[in-house]
Design an enzyme around this catalytic site. Structure first.
Site, PDB file in Angstrom:
ATOM      1  N   LYS A 123     -12.572  20.517 -10.069  1.00  0.00           N
ATOM      2  CA  LYS A 123     -12.012  19.603 -11.075  1.00  0.00           C
ATOM      3  C   LYS A 123     -10.760  18.909 -10.540  1.00  0.00           C
ATOM      4  O   LYS A 123     -10.507  17.752 -10.858  1.00  0.00           O
ATOM      5  CB  LYS A 123     -11.715  20.349 -12.380  1.00  0.00           C
ATOM      6  N   LYS A 169     -25.071  21.859 -11.658  1.00  0.00           N
ATOM      7  CA  LYS A 169     -25.408  22.387 -12.990  1.00  0.00           C
ATOM      8  C   LYS A 169     -25.324  21.292 -14.056  1.00  0.00           C
ATOM      9  O   LYS A 169     -24.550  20.336 -13.918  1.00  0.00           O
ATOM     10  CB  LYS A 169     -24.510  23.577 -13.343  1.00  0.00           C
ATOM     11  N   LYS A 224     -21.300  19.191 -19.528  1.00  0.00           N
ATOM     12  CA  LYS A 224     -20.868  18.272 -20.583  1.00  0.00           C
ATOM     13  C   LYS A 224     -20.078  17.109 -20.008  1.00  0.00           C
ATOM     14  O   LYS A 224     -20.085  16.023 -20.549  1.00  0.00           O
ATOM     15  CB  LYS A 224     -19.968  18.999 -21.586  1.00  0.00           C
TER      16      LYS A 224
HETATM   17  N1  AQP Z   1     -25.724  24.419 -16.816  1.00  0.00           N
HETATM   18  C1  AQP Z   1     -25.503  25.585 -17.367  1.00  0.00           C
HETATM   19  N2  AQP Z   1     -26.454  26.555 -17.328  1.00  0.00           N
HETATM   20  C2  AQP Z   1     -26.240  27.760 -17.918  1.00  0.00           C
HETATM   21  N3  AQP Z   1     -25.088  28.096 -18.564  1.00  0.00           N
HETATM   22  C3  AQP Z   1     -24.128  27.169 -18.627  1.00  0.00           C
HETATM   23  N4  AQP Z   1     -22.912  27.155 -19.194  1.00  0.00           N
HETATM   24  C4  AQP Z   1     -22.328  25.958 -18.974  1.00  0.00           C
HETATM   25  N5  AQP Z   1     -23.141  25.158 -18.274  1.00  0.00           N
HETATM   26  C5  AQP Z   1     -24.267  25.874 -18.038  1.00  0.00           C
HETATM   27  C6  AQP Z   1     -22.334  28.272 -19.945  1.00  0.00           C
HETATM   28  O1  AQP Z   1     -22.008  27.800 -21.245  1.00  0.00           O
HETATM   29  C7  AQP Z   1     -20.847  28.491 -21.726  1.00  0.00           C
HETATM   30  C8  AQP Z   1     -19.859  27.507 -22.262  1.00  0.00           C
HETATM   31  O2  AQP Z   1     -19.396  26.677 -21.200  1.00  0.00           O
HETATM   32  P1  AQP Z   1     -18.003  25.935 -21.342  1.00  0.00           P
HETATM   33  O3  AQP Z   1     -18.086  24.949 -22.415  1.00  0.00           O
HETATM   34  O4  AQP Z   1     -16.929  26.930 -21.496  1.00  0.00           O
HETATM   35  O5  AQP Z   1     -17.684  25.206 -20.012  1.00  0.00           O
HETATM   36  P2  AQP Z   1     -18.439  25.032 -18.671  1.00  0.00           P
HETATM   37  O6  AQP Z   1     -18.970  26.294 -18.129  1.00  0.00           O
HETATM   38  O7  AQP Z   1     -17.490  24.319 -17.760  1.00  0.00           O
HETATM   39  O8  AQP Z   1     -19.645  24.110 -19.155  1.00  0.00           O
HETATM   40  P3  AQP Z   1     -19.799  22.575 -19.000  1.00  0.00           P
HETATM   41  O9  AQP Z   1     -20.900  22.134 -19.861  1.00  0.00           O
HETATM   42  O10 AQP Z   1     -19.931  22.230 -17.546  1.00  0.00           O
HETATM   43  O11 AQP Z   1     -18.472  21.985 -19.584  1.00  0.00           O
HETATM   44  P4  AQP Z   1     -17.408  21.012 -18.916  1.00  0.00           P
HETATM   45  O12 AQP Z   1     -18.226  19.878 -18.351  1.00  0.00           O
HETATM   46  O13 AQP Z   1     -16.533  20.591 -20.045  1.00  0.00           O
HETATM   47  O14 AQP Z   1     -16.659  21.757 -17.865  1.00  0.00           O
HETATM   48  C9  AQP Z   1     -20.308  29.304 -20.540  1.00  0.00           C
HETATM   49  O15 AQP Z   1     -20.665  30.667 -20.710  1.00  0.00           O
HETATM   50  C10 AQP Z   1     -21.007  28.723 -19.352  1.00  0.00           C
HETATM   51  O16 AQP Z   1     -21.211  29.678 -18.339  1.00  0.00           O
END
Ligand code: AQP
Length: 346
Positions: free
Chosen positions: A118, A200, A203
């Site tokens: 990031k 992966k 969001k």
């Molecule tokens: N692609 C994924 N596959 C499986 N699990 C996932 N998680 C996130 N992406 C995947 C799991 O969802 C939970 C919540 O995630 P988060 O919102 O805390 O943030 P993150 O892991 O950083 O997910 P994002 O979607 O990629 O968010 P942004 O883009 O905002 O950083 C966690 O348990 C995560 O493991």
């Protein structure tokens, strides 16, 4: 004769209100929460302070916080048995972060892959909070002294750090904090982007075509799947060397409940032209109940607010007990209350 008192085990987990929850968030994390709540005393948090570590537009963030909480309910988190709350409504999270900052070595945080990734995107705009993100996450978790933390694979390194911080605290100040176990389900632990099978689903990916949001319309889902990256090889297989093909088949397997053998038998000779419309329909059907429940949740005036108010009360009660103990162990003294009647401090 003594009767054994059953020990209630606890779980804690959360998601960031950055945009909208997607299929990866659900299959990697929220689905495990729904299953676990029957067995564990459960705390599910919308981690809004984590979202602030990346640039956010205030009005969009406000909407995303409420939408994320409503989606927890729509996915099946039951507020009668689980505690759903907003992280910033329980100030103990930020206070414990400061206390942990005082014992967490910088070089532990410098190793964090998510920070490095990031930070590259942000360049000179990178803030202190992004670096400190895993310490806040450790505070979130350890306040509730959970036995288990269900997350997706991408969170493994942060969870290991949480365990290290708890061990370090216990070594320095006495055995206070439970070392939580990490629960990563094999199936769905890493759902990949529809535009790149090696990263992966996320969001914050600038392309909305890269993910299936839980609230996407059937038309949007069909469009995203038809535009999903594929390969030119005829015949579909669960082949790790074909990341896009593997990811799409994997999503189909999880949502349809069919075995890999059945799926390969059906699509082993086919191309993406036959498979993609079938995948779209499976996703559309799978998400329908979430979407109608979501409409009910947001349509009932005051319901979400009541859930969140009760949740923050219940969460604060548990969090403040841990915080009190940690403060005492570290040598801080309790707040001194002032009695108006007696005009004295107590
Ligand atoms: N692609 C994924 N596959 C499986 N699990 C996932 N998680 C996130 N992406 C995947 C799991 O969802 C939970 C919540 O995630 P988060 O919102 O805390 O943030 P993150 O892991 O950083 O997910 P994002 O979607 O990629 O968010 P942004 O883009 O905002 O950083 C966690 O348990 C995560 O493991």
């Amino acid at each position: 004769m003594t009767t054994a008192v059953p020990i209630t085990k606890r779980i804690f987990s959360g998601a960031q209100p950055t945009g909208q929850l997607h299929l990866g968030n659900y299959l990697g994390a929220v689905r495990s929460w729904v299953i676990a709540q029957a067995e564990y005393e459960s705390y599910f948090c919308v981690v809004d302070l984590h979202a602030l570590t990346m640039p956010q537009k205030p009005q969009e963030l406000r909407e995303a916080i409420r939408r994320t909480a409503a989606l927890y309910l729509a996915c099946g988190i039951d507020p009668k048995v689980s505690t759903i709350f907003i992280q910033s409504h329980v100030p103990a999270h930020t206070e414990l972060t400061w206390l942990f900052n005082c014992i967490a070595p910088m070089n532990w945080l410098e190793r964090m892959i998510q920070y490095k990734e990031k930070a590259i995107k942000l360049g000179e705009d990178v803030n202190i909070a992004l670096f400190d993100y895993p310490v806040l996450q450790a505070a979130d978790i350890l306040l509730y002294q959970p036995h288990l933390v269900p997350v997706g694979e991408d969170q493994r390194q942060h969870l290991e750090l949480t365990r290290d911080i708890a061990r370090r605290f216990n070594d320095k100040f006495g055995n206070t904090l439970r070392i939580p176990e990490i629960l990563i389900r094999q199936e769905g632990a890493r759902v990949m982007s529809l535009q790149d099978g090696t990263s992966k689903m996320s969001k914050s990916d600038p392309s909305d075509l890269s993910r299936i949001n839980l609230l996407d319309t059937p038309e949007a889902i069909r469009k995203k799947i038809s535009k999903a990256k594929s390969d030119q090889i005829l015949g579909l297989r669960f082949d790790a060397n074909r990341p896009e093909c593997y990811n799409l088949l994997n999503i189909y397997a999880i949502l349809s409940g069919e075995s890999r053998e059945t799926i390969e038998a059906e699509f082993g000779e086919a191309g993406f032209g036959k498979f993609k419309p079938r995948l779209s329909e499976v996703i559309v059907e799978y998400l329908k109940p979430f979407q109608s429940r979501y409409a009910e949740v947001v349509g009932e005036t005051g319901y979400l607010d009541t859930v969140l108010r009760d949740g923050s009360e219940r969460a604060s009660y548990v969090a403040n007990q841990t915080l009190k103990e940690v403060r005492e162990q570290m040598g801080l003294i309790p707040p001194i209350s002032f009695s108006l009647e007696e005009g004295s401090v107590r």
